[in-house]
Write a protein that holds these residues in place. Structure first.
Motif, PDB file in Angstrom:
ATOM      1  N   VAL A   1       0.861  -1.194   0.000  1.00 31.24           N
ATOM      2  CA  VAL A   1       0.000   0.000   0.000  1.00 31.24           C
ATOM      3  C   VAL A   1       0.897   1.244   0.000  1.00 31.24           C
ATOM      4  O   VAL A   1       1.999   1.222   0.544  1.00 31.24           O
ATOM      5  CB  VAL A   1      -0.951   0.034   1.222  1.00 31.24           C
ATOM      6  CG1 VAL A   1      -1.831  -1.207   1.271  1.00 31.24           C
ATOM      7  CG2 VAL A   1      -0.190   0.172   2.522  1.00 31.24           C
TER       8      VAL A   1
ATOM      9  N   GLU B   1      -1.829   6.685   0.828  1.00 27.05           N
ATOM     10  CA  GLU B   1      -3.118   6.109   1.257  1.00 27.05           C
ATOM     11  C   GLU B   1      -3.160   5.971   2.771  1.00 27.05           C
ATOM     12  O   GLU B   1      -4.186   6.211   3.413  1.00 27.05           O
ATOM     13  CB  GLU B   1      -3.314   4.723   0.638  1.00 27.05           C
ATOM     14  CG  GLU B   1      -3.478   4.716  -0.860  1.00 27.05           C
ATOM     15  CD  GLU B   1      -3.445   3.291  -1.429  1.00 27.05           C
ATOM     16  OE1 GLU B   1      -3.568   3.159  -2.649  1.00 27.05           O
ATOM     17  OE2 GLU B   1      -3.284   2.310  -0.662  1.00 27.05           O
TER      18      GLU B   1
ATOM     19  N   ARG C   1      -3.886   9.162   4.257  1.00 26.52           N
ATOM     20  CA  ARG C   1      -5.304   9.516   4.087  1.00 26.52           C
ATOM     21  C   ARG C   1      -6.155   8.811   5.143  1.00 26.52           C
ATOM     22  O   ARG C   1      -7.073   9.392   5.705  1.00 26.52           O
ATOM     23  CB  ARG C   1      -5.756   9.116   2.676  1.00 26.52           C
ATOM     24  CG  ARG C   1      -7.046   9.754   2.248  1.00 26.52           C
ATOM     25  CD  ARG C   1      -7.286   9.524   0.766  1.00 26.52           C
ATOM     26  NE  ARG C   1      -7.539   8.115   0.505  1.00 26.52           N
ATOM     27  CZ  ARG C   1      -7.505   7.554  -0.704  1.00 26.52           C
ATOM     28  NH1 ARG C   1      -7.224   8.273  -1.764  1.00 26.52           N
ATOM     29  NH2 ARG C   1      -7.751   6.270  -0.866  1.00 26.52           N
TER      30      ARG C   1
ATOM     31  N   GLU D   1      -5.671  -5.832  -5.423  1.00 27.47           N
ATOM     32  CA  GLU D   1      -6.110  -5.527  -6.789  1.00 27.47           C
ATOM     33  C   GLU D   1      -7.619  -5.667  -6.899  1.00 27.47           C
ATOM     34  O   GLU D   1      -8.307  -4.815  -7.473  1.00 27.47           O
ATOM     35  CB  GLU D   1      -5.481  -6.526  -7.778  1.00 27.47           C
ATOM     36  CG  GLU D   1      -4.079  -6.208  -8.176  1.00 27.47           C
ATOM     37  CD  GLU D   1      -4.013  -4.948  -8.997  1.00 27.47           C
ATOM     38  OE1 GLU D   1      -4.651  -4.921 -10.071  1.00 27.47           O
ATOM     39  OE2 GLU D   1      -3.359  -3.995  -8.547  1.00 27.47           O
TER      40      GLU D   1
ATOM     41  N   ARG E   1      -9.548  -3.008  -4.978  1.00 26.02           N
ATOM     42  CA  ARG E   1      -9.521  -1.689  -5.628  1.00 26.02           C
ATOM     43  C   ARG E   1     -10.542  -1.586  -6.749  1.00 26.02           C
ATOM     44  O   ARG E   1     -10.904  -0.483  -7.147  1.00 26.02           O
ATOM     45  CB  ARG E   1      -8.107  -1.395  -6.132  1.00 26.02           C
ATOM     46  CG  ARG E   1      -7.176  -1.127  -4.965  1.00 26.02           C
ATOM     47  CD  ARG E   1      -5.852  -0.505  -5.380  1.00 26.02           C
ATOM     48  NE  ARG E   1      -5.191  -0.006  -4.188  1.00 26.02           N
ATOM     49  CZ  ARG E   1      -4.058  -0.502  -3.685  1.00 26.02           C
ATOM     50  NH1 ARG E   1      -3.419  -1.467  -4.311  1.00 26.02           N
ATOM     51  NH2 ARG E   1      -3.544  -0.008  -2.575  1.00 26.02           N
ATOM     52  N   THR E   2     -11.005  -2.728  -7.257  1.00 21.97           N
ATOM     53  CA  THR E   2     -12.058  -2.648  -8.272  1.00 21.97           C
ATOM     54  C   THR E   2     -13.422  -2.402  -7.615  1.00 21.97           C
ATOM     55  O   THR E   2     -14.371  -2.013  -8.269  1.00 21.97           O
ATOM     56  CB  THR E   2     -12.154  -3.939  -9.128  1.00 21.97           C
ATOM     57  OG1 THR E   2     -12.569  -5.018  -8.280  1.00 21.97           O
ATOM     58  CG2 THR E   2     -10.838  -4.275  -9.790  1.00 21.97           C
TER      59      THR E   2
ATOM     60  N   SER F   1     -13.838  -0.405  -4.705  1.00 21.26           N
ATOM     61  CA  SER F   1     -13.919   0.923  -4.097  1.00 21.26           C
ATOM     62  C   SER F   1     -12.546   1.565  -4.111  1.00 21.26           C
ATOM     63  O   SER F   1     -11.533   0.867  -3.997  1.00 21.26           O
ATOM     64  CB  SER F   1     -14.394   0.774  -2.642  1.00 21.26           C
ATOM     65  OG  SER F   1     -14.154   1.961  -1.939  1.00 21.26           O
ATOM     66  N   ASP F   2     -12.507   2.885  -4.251  1.00 23.70           N
ATOM     67  CA  ASP F   2     -11.201   3.530  -4.193  1.00 23.70           C
ATOM     68  C   ASP F   2     -10.916   4.055  -2.789  1.00 23.70           C
ATOM     69  O   ASP F   2      -9.868   4.628  -2.538  1.00 23.70           O
ATOM     70  CB  ASP F   2     -11.055   4.632  -5.248  1.00 23.70           C
ATOM     71  CG  ASP F   2     -12.138   5.663  -5.135  1.00 23.70           C
ATOM     72  OD1 ASP F   2     -12.894   5.615  -4.135  1.00 23.70           O
ATOM     73  OD2 ASP F   2     -12.256   6.504  -6.045  1.00 23.70           O
ATOM     74  N   GLU F   3     -11.882   3.859  -1.888  1.00 16.47           N
ATOM     75  CA  GLU F   3     -11.531   4.218  -0.509  1.00 16.47           C
ATOM     76  C   GLU F   3     -11.788   3.045   0.420  1.00 16.47           C
ATOM     77  O   GLU F   3     -12.803   2.954   1.116  1.00 16.47           O
ATOM     78  CB  GLU F   3     -12.227   5.480  -0.024  1.00 16.47           C
ATOM     79  CG  GLU F   3     -11.450   6.002   1.163  1.00 16.47           C
ATOM     80  CD  GLU F   3     -11.856   7.374   1.619  1.00 16.47           C
ATOM     81  OE1 GLU F   3     -12.539   7.445   2.645  1.00 16.47           O
ATOM     82  OE2 GLU F   3     -11.438   8.363   0.992  1.00 16.47           O
TER      83      GLU F   3
ATOM     84  N   TYR G   1      -9.585   0.451   3.117  1.00 23.02           N
ATOM     85  CA  TYR G   1      -8.312   0.324   3.811  1.00 23.02           C
ATOM     86  C   TYR G   1      -8.128  -1.091   4.364  1.00 23.02           C
ATOM     87  O   TYR G   1      -9.103  -1.759   4.707  1.00 23.02           O
ATOM     88  CB  TYR G   1      -8.240   1.353   4.942  1.00 23.02           C
ATOM     89  CG  TYR G   1      -8.380   2.766   4.439  1.00 23.02           C
ATOM     90  CD1 TYR G   1      -7.329   3.369   3.748  1.00 23.02           C
ATOM     91  CD2 TYR G   1      -9.568   3.474   4.605  1.00 23.02           C
ATOM     92  CE1 TYR G   1      -7.460   4.659   3.257  1.00 23.02           C
ATOM     93  CE2 TYR G   1      -9.700   4.761   4.109  1.00 23.02           C
ATOM     94  CZ  TYR G   1      -8.653   5.345   3.433  1.00 23.02           C
ATOM     95  OH  TYR G   1      -8.782   6.609   2.944  1.00 23.02           O
TER      96      TYR G   1
ATOM     97  N   HIS H   1      -2.493  -0.589   5.591  1.00 22.72           N
ATOM     98  CA  HIS H   1      -2.659   0.802   6.017  1.00 22.72           C
ATOM     99  C   HIS H   1      -2.582   0.903   7.538  1.00 22.72           C
ATOM    100  O   HIS H   1      -1.925   1.770   8.080  1.00 22.72           O
ATOM    101  CB  HIS H   1      -4.010   1.344   5.530  1.00 22.72           C
ATOM    102  CG  HIS H   1      -4.151   1.304   4.037  1.00 22.72           C
ATOM    103  ND1 HIS H   1      -4.943   0.389   3.386  1.00 22.72           N
ATOM    104  CD2 HIS H   1      -3.572   2.054   3.072  1.00 22.72           C
ATOM    105  CE1 HIS H   1      -4.864   0.593   2.075  1.00 22.72           C
ATOM    106  NE2 HIS H   1      -4.043   1.591   1.855  1.00 22.72           N
TER     107      HIS H   1
END
Ligand code: PEP
Ligand code: CO
Length: 390
Positions: free
Chosen positions: A42, A46, A49, A167, A170-171, A173-175, A177, A206
């Motif tokens: 990661v 990120e 964030r 991977e 990430r498809t 959601s982009d948020e 953790y 994260h």
């Protein structure tokens, strides 16, 4: 600024609980070198964030929902199982945020939750005694001498599985953790990188937490955790005294940074009412800024007459309800929940509706390699029953 004495390997000078002994130290060193040359799983941006989001949780303006498998396994990494776990957490988050109008920060126990602390170092079956299973990162579940021997190569496999799972996540959601217990320190050290601002980030996830069995103030796990910039969780069980907690907080978060430290309390439903209030008061009077998160799973584990580890839905619900009531009474923000759950229709925890009874555990789908998880229906029922308390 960190104490000048910290480095990603300074934990090696401290006593370490729960670490395996590898039979071939050279092979271990080769794997560590290999992993050190890989990119982090990661990005530090990120992780920063997430820390900002957790600062909002700490200030009472957001809620932390953390959950996933007790132990991930190499054998179960299908897109469907990743999606099902992701969705169940997302649905719980929706229930919570709709009723309380609080943004929910979702953190999975995923893409790295492959190592387990064990209460017993050995396991005996049919007269044979072998080392306990410590999670797929360390050895195999299979009850053979070879299977239970720690193999450093498994760290590379875990790294590859974690990358593949990320991977997939990430498809969706982009948020989103990731988190896991920072247990196998050679693995964590090998994935720790110095960023441009000179601070160190553990690139394996994260958020990392230190477990109940490894949180000794002068121990290796706390030493490792204090030097990385990632948000840190600390499991707090019923034996943790207030003064010890204060020392741990000062050590892990000397700058009193909100969002840095999450106290994950796991007292058990019978002990929470006597054990939690003194900790909250001590933290409040010392002025420490922490997130309080309730893990109503690990203090409520029982074993059935026929040997199944289980947890009663009613006990899990009770501990979580009391957690929020206590925080309200103390004028504190009960800021999060931490669950072991799965999107699959397993029968591992009893209770809920339709009710799972003890005899169903043997008849149904009991798949966990470690602790019993809530199934999808039980997880949603909990969120529904709890949202008014938050
Ligand atoms: C866990 O979260 O899987 C765990 C082992 O918890 P604890 O350290 O609180 O027992
Ligand atoms: Co567990």
């Amino acid at each position: 600024m960190k104490s000048p004495h910290w480095s990603p390997r300074s934990w090696r000078e401290k006593p370490a609980q729960q670490l395996p002994t590898y039979p071939d130290p050279e092979k271990l060193a080769a794997v560590e070198r290999q992993l050190s040359a890989q990119p982090p799983l990661v990005a530090a941006s990120e992780t920063r964030r997430l820390k900002t989001r957790l600062t909002e949780v700490c200030q009472g303006n957001a809620f932390l929902l953390q959950g996933g498998d007790c132990a991930e396994s190499f054998g179960e990494s299908s897109r469907e199982s990743i999606r099902d776990n992701f969705q169940i957490l997302a649905e719980m988050a929706k229930i919570v945020s709709k009723h309380r109008d609080l943004p929910v920060v979702q953190v999975g126990r995923v893409a790295g939750q492959f190592a387990k602390p064990r209460s017993s170092q050995l396991e005996t079956r049919n007269g044979m005694t072998l080392p306990a299973y410590r999670g797929d990162l360390i050895n195999r579940f299979e009850f053979t001498r070879e299977g239970r021997t720690p193999d450093p190569q498994r760290m590379e496999t875990a790294y590859a599985f974690s990358a593949a799972k990320l991977e997939v996540l990430r498809t969706f959601s982009d948020e989103f953790y990731t988190s896991h217990e920072a247990l196998l320190l050679p693995y964590e050290e090998a994935l720790t990188r110095r960023e441009e601002d000179n601070s160190w980030y553990d690139g394996s996830a994260h958020m990392l937490w230190v477990g109940e069995r490894t949180r000794q103030l002068d121990g290796a796990h706390i030493e490792f955790a204090r030097g990385i910039e990632n948000p840190i969780g600390l499991k707090c069980g019923p034996d943790l005294a207030a003064d010890e907690l204060l020392q741990l907080i000062e050590f892990l978060n000397p700058a009193n940074e909100p969002g840095r430290l999450t106290l994950i309390t796991r007292m058990g439903y019978q002990k929470i009412s006597s054990k939690l209030p003194p900790l909250i008061r001590a933290v409040q009077s010392a002025g420490h800024r922490v997130i309080w998160c309730c893990d109503p799973m690990h203090g409520n584990t029982t074993v059935t007459a026929n040997g199944y580890k289980t947890r009663a839905f009613g006990h899990v619900l009770e501990e979580a309800k009391r957690f929020f009531e206590i925080h309200h009474a103390e004028g504190s923000h009960g800021g999060g929940l931490h669950f072991e759950l799965t999107g699959k229709d397993v029968t591992e925890c009893t209770g809920g509706s339709p009710e799972i009874r003890e005899e169903h555990l043997a008849e149904g789908l009991y798949e966990t390699l470690c602790d019993p998880r809530l199934n999808a229906r039980q997880a949603l029922e909990l969120a529904t029953q709890l949202h008014e308390k938050i």
